[in-house]
Design a protein around this motif. Sequence first.
Motif, short mmCIF file in Angstrom:
data_model
loop_
_atom_site.label_atom_id
_atom_site.label_comp_id
_atom_site.label_asym_id
_atom_site.label_seq_id
_atom_site.Cartn_x
_atom_site.Cartn_y
_atom_site.Cartn_z
N GLU A 93 0.95 -1.26 -0.09
CA GLU A 93 0.00 -0.02 -0.07
C GLU A 93 0.79 1.28 -0.11
N ASP A 94 2.03 1.30 0.91
CA ASP A 94 2.79 2.39 0.86
C ASP A 94 3.57 2.85 -0.36
N ILE A 95 4.24 1.60 -1.16
CA ILE A 95 5.00 2.10 -2.31
C ILE A 95 4.45 1.76 -3.43
N GLY A 96 2.96 1.34 -3.56
CA GLY A 96 2.41 1.02 -4.78
C GLY A 96 2.85 -0.63 -5.33
N PHE A 97 1.94 -0.97 -6.08
CA PHE A 97 1.85 -2.40 -6.71
C PHE A 97 3.23 -2.63 -7.61
N VAL A 98 3.50 -1.52 -8.47
CA VAL A 98 4.56 -1.56 -9.55
C VAL A 98 5.93 -1.84 -8.73
N ILE A 123 12.68 -8.04 -17.12
CA ILE A 123 11.53 -8.86 -17.01
C ILE A 123 10.54 -8.44 -15.87
N ALA A 124 11.38 -8.05 -14.65
CA ALA A 124 10.73 -7.51 -13.59
C ALA A 124 9.89 -6.37 -13.85
N ALA A 125 10.45 -5.37 -14.64
CA ALA A 125 9.69 -4.14 -15.01
C ALA A 125 8.56 -4.35 -15.94
N CYS A 126 8.54 -5.21 -16.94
CA CYS A 126 7.47 -5.50 -17.84
C CYS A 126 6.55 -6.29 -17.11
N PHE A 127 6.76 -7.14 -16.39
CA PHE A 127 5.93 -7.96 -15.66
C PHE A 127 5.10 -7.15 -14.73
N SER A 128 5.72 -6.28 -13.90
CA SER A 128 5.02 -5.59 -12.61
C SER A 128 4.21 -4.48 -13.57
N TYR A 129 4.63 -3.76 -14.35
CA TYR A 129 3.98 -2.76 -15.02
C TYR A 129 2.96 -3.44 -15.84
N GLY A 130 3.24 -4.50 -16.57
CA GLY A 130 2.09 -5.21 -17.53
C GLY A 130 0.86 -5.66 -16.65
N VAL A 131 1.19 -6.30 -15.54
CA VAL A 131 0.22 -6.74 -14.76
C VAL A 131 -0.84 -5.56 -14.30
N TYR A 132 -0.08 -4.45 -13.83
CA TYR A 132 -0.84 -3.33 -13.30
C TYR A 132 -1.55 -2.75 -14.44
N TYR A 133 -0.99 -2.63 -15.53
CA TYR A 133 -1.92 -2.06 -16.60
C TYR A 133 -3.10 -2.91 -17.11
N LEU A 134 -2.75 -4.13 -17.27
CA LEU A 134 -3.91 -5.33 -17.84
C LEU A 134 -5.09 -5.12 -16.57
N TYR A 135 -4.76 -5.04 -15.32
CA TYR A 135 -5.53 -5.10 -14.26
C TYR A 135 -6.54 -3.92 -14.27
N VAL A 136 -5.62 -3.08 -13.98
CA VAL A 136 -6.26 -1.53 -14.06
C VAL A 136 -7.04 -0.89 -15.14
N ASN A 137 -6.41 -0.88 -16.35
CA ASN A 137 -6.94 -0.04 -17.50
C ASN A 137 -7.77 -1.35 -18.34
N LEU A 138 -7.42 -2.32 -18.72
CA LEU A 138 -8.34 -3.17 -19.46
C LEU A 138 -9.19 -3.96 -18.38
N LEU A 139 -9.05 -4.14 -17.23
CA LEU A 139 -9.96 -5.07 -16.27
C LEU A 139 -10.98 -3.93 -15.83
N GLY A 141 -9.87 -2.88 -12.70
CA GLY A 141 -9.76 -3.13 -11.49
C GLY A 141 -8.99 -1.94 -10.87
N SER A 142 -8.81 -2.15 -9.30
CA SER A 142 -8.08 -1.23 -8.74
C SER A 142 -7.00 -1.84 -7.85
N LEU A 143 -5.57 -1.34 -8.07
CA LEU A 143 -4.40 -1.85 -7.26
C LEU A 143 -3.93 -0.49 -6.84
N PRO A 144 -3.02 -0.47 -5.78
CA PRO A 144 -2.40 0.57 -5.39
C PRO A 144 -1.33 1.03 -6.57
N GLY A 145 -1.60 2.47 -6.91
CA GLY A 145 -0.70 2.77 -7.95
C GLY A 145 0.53 3.19 -7.15
#
Length: 153
Positions: A93-98, A123-139, A141-145
Motif C-alpha cells: 500500500e505504501d509504495i504501490g503495486f508496480v 523482466i521484472a519491470a515489464c511484468f510488474s507494469y504489465g500486470v498493473y496495466y492489464l488489471y487497472v486499464n483493461l479490466l 480493477g483497482s490496485l495501489p498505484g
Amino acid sequence: MNTTFDRYAGIAFFAIGLAFVIGSLGISTSAYGSNVGANIFPMILGSFLSLMSLRLIYETFRRQRAEKGKEDLDYKRFLIIFIAAVLYAYFLEDIGFVISTFLFLMIGFQTMQKGRVWVSLLIAACFSYGVYYLYVNLLDGSLPGFPTWLGGA
C-alpha cells in the motif's frame, strides 16, 4: 531433487490453492469503482496454484528413481524470499503495486540465480507494469498505484 518433500509440498500447496478457490467464492463479485470483483484474483491464483501442484505431484510419481542420499535444503534462499514476501505484503500500500512487485521480483530472481541483472530488470519491470496495466486499464480493477511522492494518486 527430493521427491518425497516435493510430493508432500505439492499436496500441501494443492490444498492451499483449493482453499483459495473455495474462499474466493464467498467474496463479493463486485467492488466499488471496479468492474472486476475482489474474488477474481484469489480464484485465478488458487486455480493456478492447484494446477501447478497437481503437475508437481504427477512429476514426483513419474520419476521413480532411487534417492542417492539426503539432500540439503537451502534455508538461506528460502529465508531471503520469505522475508521479501513479507516485506512485499507490508509495503504494498505504501509504495504501490508496480514498485513493490518490481523489487520483490528482482530480489527473487537474484536470489535464485545471481547475475544477468539486466535481464532480471527487464523482466521484472515489464511484468510488474504489465500486470498493473492489464488489471487497472483493461479490466477496470483497482490496485495501489504509484506513491504520492512519485506523482501517483
